[in-house]
Design an enzyme around this catalytic site. Sequence first.
Site, PDB file in Angstrom:
ATOM      1  N   CYS A   7       0.868  -1.179   0.000  1.00 53.34           N
ATOM      2  CA  CYS A   7       0.000   0.000   0.000  1.00 53.34           C
ATOM      3  C   CYS A   7       0.905   1.229   0.000  1.00 53.34           C
ATOM      4  O   CYS A   7       2.061   1.145  -0.381  1.00 53.34           O
ATOM      5  CB  CYS A   7      -1.000  -0.021   1.161  1.00 53.34           C
ATOM      6  SG  CYS A   7      -0.306   0.279   2.799  1.00 53.34           S
ATOM      7  N   ARG A  13      -3.533  -0.384   5.399  1.00 54.67           N
ATOM      8  CA  ARG A  13      -4.094  -1.459   4.582  1.00 54.67           C
ATOM      9  C   ARG A  13      -3.192  -2.674   4.462  1.00 54.67           C
ATOM     10  O   ARG A  13      -3.646  -3.813   4.639  1.00 54.67           O
ATOM     11  CB  ARG A  13      -4.425  -0.938   3.184  1.00 54.67           C
ATOM     12  CG  ARG A  13      -5.526   0.100   3.191  1.00 54.67           C
ATOM     13  CD  ARG A  13      -5.693   0.725   1.847  1.00 54.67           C
ATOM     14  NE  ARG A  13      -4.525   1.550   1.510  1.00 54.67           N
ATOM     15  CZ  ARG A  13      -4.338   2.140   0.357  1.00 54.67           C
ATOM     16  NH1 ARG A  13      -5.221   1.984  -0.612  1.00 54.67           N
ATOM     17  NH2 ARG A  13      -3.282   2.892   0.133  1.00 54.67           N
ATOM     18  N   SER A  14      -1.918  -2.474   4.132  1.00 58.84           N
ATOM     19  CA  SER A  14      -1.073  -3.651   3.920  1.00 58.84           C
ATOM     20  C   SER A  14      -0.806  -4.418   5.210  1.00 58.84           C
ATOM     21  O   SER A  14      -0.800  -5.656   5.179  1.00 58.84           O
ATOM     22  CB  SER A  14       0.211  -3.306   3.164  1.00 58.84           C
ATOM     23  OG  SER A  14       0.947  -2.298   3.785  1.00 58.84           O
TER      24      SER A  14
END
Length: 162
Positions: A7, A13-14
């Site tokens: 990300c 997110r990641s």
Amino acid sequence: MKLLVVCLGNICRSPLAEGALRARIDASPLAGRVQVDSAGTGDWHAGQPPDPRAIACARGHGVDISMLRARQLRQRDYADFDWLLCADGQNLRDVLREAPPSSRGKVVLLTEWAGVHEGCPVPDPYNGGSAEFEQAWRLVDSAARAVVTRLCAEWDSGIIRD
């Protein structure tokens, strides 16, 4: 098999996706056969833990990501990983821009590669609140479940070999 989730800053997110993937893989026949890591296209948060809201969100789903530390995507990641799974279209473009020609085919959008939410990026929850982090979790966890299904089928059919 080695998967890298990418990300922007590697704090929302990641790491959520890395945590979801690890949890789903560890609870499947793939345990010990698939490695997962995450990185960001930028270096702003290198060495930092995930955003506290991401940690809380994952914890609420029984997944501990507090030990993860942000890092920037490295050139050697293109050779070290079988798939680079990008959170959104901008991440995909950024990762492809730096990819050696031989690695371009393994840079994909996470949700599309997983076969869920086709064309749907994982929106960045950074400027939002808990609802946005929950939305990101739902997407990455759905993708993680689908990744496990995909990889189990590929192992069973002989597409992937140990």
